[in-house]
Write a protein that holds these residues in place. Sequence first.
Motif, PDB file in Angstrom:
ATOM      1  N   ARG A  74       0.589  -1.165   0.573  1.00  0.00           N
ATOM      2  CA  ARG A  74      -0.378  -0.479   0.311  1.00  0.00           C
ATOM      3  C   ARG A  74       0.989   1.203  -0.194  1.00  0.00           C
ATOM      4  NH1 ARG A  74      -3.931  -2.725   4.082  1.00  0.00           N
ATOM      5  NH2 ARG A  74      -2.750  -1.910   5.288  1.00  0.00           N
ATOM      6  N   LEU A  75       1.913   0.967   0.487  1.00  0.00           N
ATOM      7  CA  LEU A  75       3.070   2.435   0.861  1.00  0.00           C
ATOM      8  C   LEU A  75       2.966   2.698  -0.751  1.00  0.00           C
ATOM      9  CD1 LEU A  75       5.209   1.690   4.247  1.00  0.00           C
ATOM     10  CD2 LEU A  75       3.481   3.328   3.806  1.00  0.00           C
ATOM     11  N   ALA A  76       4.102   1.368  -2.033  1.00  0.00           N
ATOM     12  CA  ALA A  76       4.695   1.431  -2.584  1.00  0.00           C
ATOM     13  C   ALA A  76       2.923   2.345  -3.774  1.00  0.00           C
ATOM     14  CB  ALA A  76       4.979   0.532  -3.372  1.00  0.00           C
ATOM     15  N   ARG A  77       2.282   1.651  -3.723  1.00  0.00           N
ATOM     16  CA  ARG A  77       0.861   2.134  -4.262  1.00  0.00           C
ATOM     17  C   ARG A  77       1.375   3.520  -4.078  1.00  0.00           C
ATOM     18  NH1 ARG A  77      -1.049  -3.022  -3.345  1.00  0.00           N
ATOM     19  NH2 ARG A  77      -3.050  -1.911  -2.181  1.00  0.00           N
ATOM     20  N   GLY A  78       0.622   4.105  -2.783  1.00  0.00           N
ATOM     21  CA  GLY A  78       0.438   5.088  -2.355  1.00  0.00           C
ATOM     22  C   GLY A  78       1.087   6.121  -2.737  1.00  0.00           C
ATOM     23  N   GLY A  79       2.928   6.086  -3.176  1.00  0.00           N
ATOM     24  CA  GLY A  79       3.605   6.795  -3.569  1.00  0.00           C
ATOM     25  C   GLY A  79       5.215   7.442  -2.818  1.00  0.00           C
ATOM     26  N   CYS A  80       4.972   5.882  -1.828  1.00  0.00           N
ATOM     27  CA  CYS A  80       6.606   5.712  -1.294  1.00  0.00           C
ATOM     28  C   CYS A  80       7.039   4.911  -2.032  1.00  0.00           C
ATOM     29  CB  CYS A  80       6.296   5.125   0.021  1.00  0.00           C
ATOM     30  SG  CYS A  80       7.590   4.566   0.855  1.00  0.00           S
ATOM     31  N   GLU A  81       8.729   6.002  -2.446  1.00  0.00           N
ATOM     32  CA  GLU A  81       9.785   4.707  -3.437  1.00  0.00           C
ATOM     33  C   GLU A  81      10.145   3.254  -2.818  1.00  0.00           C
ATOM     34  OE1 GLU A  81      13.354   5.772  -6.208  1.00  0.00           O
ATOM     35  OE2 GLU A  81      12.870   6.620  -5.123  1.00  0.00           O
ATOM     36  N   VAL A  82       9.827   2.935  -3.205  1.00  0.00           N
ATOM     37  CA  VAL A  82      10.370   1.468  -2.008  1.00  0.00           C
ATOM     38  C   VAL A  82      11.389   0.363  -2.959  1.00  0.00           C
ATOM     39  CG1 VAL A  82       9.651  -1.085  -0.948  1.00  0.00           C
ATOM     40  CG2 VAL A  82       7.415   1.305  -1.111  1.00  0.00           C
ATOM     41  N   ILE A  83      12.441   0.270  -2.196  1.00  0.00           N
ATOM     42  CA  ILE A  83      13.691  -0.607  -2.676  1.00  0.00           C
ATOM     43  C   ILE A  83      13.874  -1.474  -2.443  1.00  0.00           C
ATOM     44  CG2 ILE A  83      16.073  -0.375  -4.018  1.00  0.00           C
ATOM     45  CD1 ILE A  83      14.954   3.070  -3.779  1.00  0.00           C
ATOM     46  N   TYR A  84      14.340  -2.545  -2.934  1.00  0.00           N
ATOM     47  CA  TYR A  84      14.082  -4.102  -2.130  1.00  0.00           C
ATOM     48  C   TYR A  84      15.947  -4.213  -2.951  1.00  0.00           C
ATOM     49  CZ  TYR A  84      13.367  -8.504  -0.193  1.00  0.00           C
ATOM     50  OH  TYR A  84      13.032 -10.121   0.476  1.00  0.00           O
ATOM     51  N   ILE A  85      16.580  -4.273  -1.842  1.00  0.00           N
ATOM     52  CA  ILE A  85      17.876  -4.788  -1.987  1.00  0.00           C
ATOM     53  C   ILE A  85      18.104  -6.092  -0.707  1.00  0.00           C
ATOM     54  CG2 ILE A  85      20.426  -4.493  -1.821  1.00  0.00           C
ATOM     55  CD1 ILE A  85      19.555  -1.788  -1.476  1.00  0.00           C
ATOM     56  N   PRO A  86      17.481  -7.114  -1.934  1.00  0.00           N
ATOM     57  CA  PRO A  86      17.919  -8.575  -0.985  1.00  0.00           C
ATOM     58  C   PRO A  86      19.444  -9.299  -1.012  1.00  0.00           C
ATOM     59  CG  PRO A  86      17.725  -9.180  -3.522  1.00  0.00           C
ATOM     60  CD  PRO A  86      17.699  -7.500  -3.333  1.00  0.00           C
ATOM     61  N   GLY A  87      19.262 -10.742   0.445  1.00  0.00           N
ATOM     62  CA  GLY A  87      20.628 -10.572   1.866  1.00  0.00           C
ATOM     63  C   GLY A  87      20.617 -11.539   1.180  1.00  0.00           C
ATOM     64  N   ASN A  88      21.202 -12.204   1.745  1.00  0.00           N
ATOM     65  CA  ASN A  88      21.977 -13.561   1.481  1.00  0.00           C
ATOM     66  C   ASN A  88      21.026 -14.625   1.596  1.00  0.00           C
ATOM     67  OD1 ASN A  88      22.703 -12.933   4.213  1.00  0.00           O
ATOM     68  ND2 ASN A  88      23.649 -14.554   4.682  1.00  0.00           N
ATOM     69  N   HIS A  89      20.485 -14.644   2.232  1.00  0.00           N
ATOM     70  CA  HIS A  89      18.541 -15.394   2.753  1.00  0.00           C
ATOM     71  C   HIS A  89      17.378 -15.251   1.733  1.00  0.00           C
ATOM     72  CE1 HIS A  89      19.505 -16.555   7.512  1.00  0.00           C
ATOM     73  NE2 HIS A  89      20.342 -16.521   6.291  1.00  0.00           N
ATOM     74  N   ASP A  90      17.680 -13.866   0.918  1.00  0.00           N
ATOM     75  CA  ASP A  90      16.502 -14.165  -0.252  1.00  0.00           C
ATOM     76  C   ASP A  90      17.690 -13.588  -0.980  1.00  0.00           C
ATOM     77  OD1 ASP A  90      17.439 -11.405   0.825  1.00  0.00           O
ATOM     78  OD2 ASP A  90      15.928 -10.661   1.208  1.00  0.00           O
ATOM     79  N   ALA A  91      19.052 -14.281  -2.067  1.00  0.00           N
ATOM     80  CA  ALA A  91      19.766 -13.691  -2.285  1.00  0.00           C
ATOM     81  C   ALA A  91      18.921 -14.601  -3.665  1.00  0.00           C
ATOM     82  CB  ALA A  91      21.309 -14.511  -2.163  1.00  0.00           C
ATOM     83  N   ALA A  92      17.851 -15.310  -3.473  1.00  0.00           N
ATOM     84  CA  ALA A  92      17.612 -15.898  -4.595  1.00  0.00           C
ATOM     85  C   ALA A  92      16.673 -14.720  -5.530  1.00  0.00           C
ATOM     86  CB  ALA A  92      16.360 -17.014  -4.937  1.00  0.00           C
ATOM     87  N   LEU A  93      15.830 -14.194  -4.880  1.00  0.00           N
ATOM     88  CA  LEU A  93      15.776 -12.764  -6.012  1.00  0.00           C
ATOM     89  C   LEU A  93      16.735 -11.336  -6.857  1.00  0.00           C
ATOM     90  CD1 LEU A  93      12.737 -11.725  -2.936  1.00  0.00           C
ATOM     91  CD2 LEU A  93      12.326 -12.912  -5.019  1.00  0.00           C
ATOM     92  N   ARG A  94      18.018 -11.615  -6.292  1.00  0.00           N
ATOM     93  CA  ARG A  94      19.388 -11.076  -7.315  1.00  0.00           C
ATOM     94  C   ARG A  94      19.138 -11.522  -8.345  1.00  0.00           C
ATOM     95  NH1 ARG A  94      24.301 -12.314  -2.635  1.00  0.00           N
ATOM     96  NH2 ARG A  94      22.994 -10.278  -0.857  1.00  0.00           N
TER      97      ARG A  94
END
Length: 272
Positions: A74-94
């Motif tokens: 909802r924050l992202a849809r409402g105009g907040c710029e959301v940036i996801y930087i994957p780490g080692n536990h979610d590295a597949a998203l890299r």
Amino acid sequence: MTDSPIALPDSRTLFISDLHMGTPDCQAALLDSLLRRVRPKRLYLVGDIIDLIAMRKRAVLPSAQQRLVARVLRLARGGCEVIYIPGNHDAALRKLCGLKLYNVRIERRMIHVTADNRRLLVSHGDEFDTHVRMAPWMMALGDGMHQFVLSLNRWCNHGRRLLGMPYWSLAAALKNQVGAARRYVEQFEQAALHQAAREGLDGYIGGHIHKAGFATRPGVLYCNDGDWVEHCTALMEDGEGRLSLIDWQGRVIDKEPAVEPRPMVEPSLARA
């Protein structure tokens, strides 16, 4: 009662990491509480947001974690710029770095420019593990002990909730007493400071080690936003570019220290 967040003064940017969603240790309800108080213009998710490693064995996604995902979207849809930087536990998203999904940008690393024009490297921090000198057996033992302490932390806070007491991190209190843990943190900080200095930047922001705090070297600032399984802290930038650590209630628990200027290099030495 409205569900709209109450903005803290001058909340320009918020950095959070190490939620480890999908595990029973994720303090999703506390982060949801913070995001009801803070409406940043930009939100960095600095790695280990989803614990894909733990979810291979057992996936836990209770309603509190589902509500948190919905709030971030909802924050992202409402105009907040959301940036996801994957780490080692979610590295597949890299593999998705460079894409935008549901208004959320996925990036490997970022250079964040503060309101006072400082340039700060933002990454999860697992890339600095090779700079930390610790025997493999000690790392394995430490990981096992960490999981045990986290289970104690859950039971401790379950009892505190029944007594009407606020969240308190048993895990963090125990880790602060272990000399090896303190040395690990110091080595990690120095590796991150060195990398920022090497790239000619003003500082570094990351997570990974589950230890919120600041450190400095001449000309460079280190910031760690903490985690949401033990400390439940975030890093916030205000409208003037000042950085502070806040807890899940939005209370300031630490402010960035002054950074000594870089030493001047004599022209004769610079030409040598």
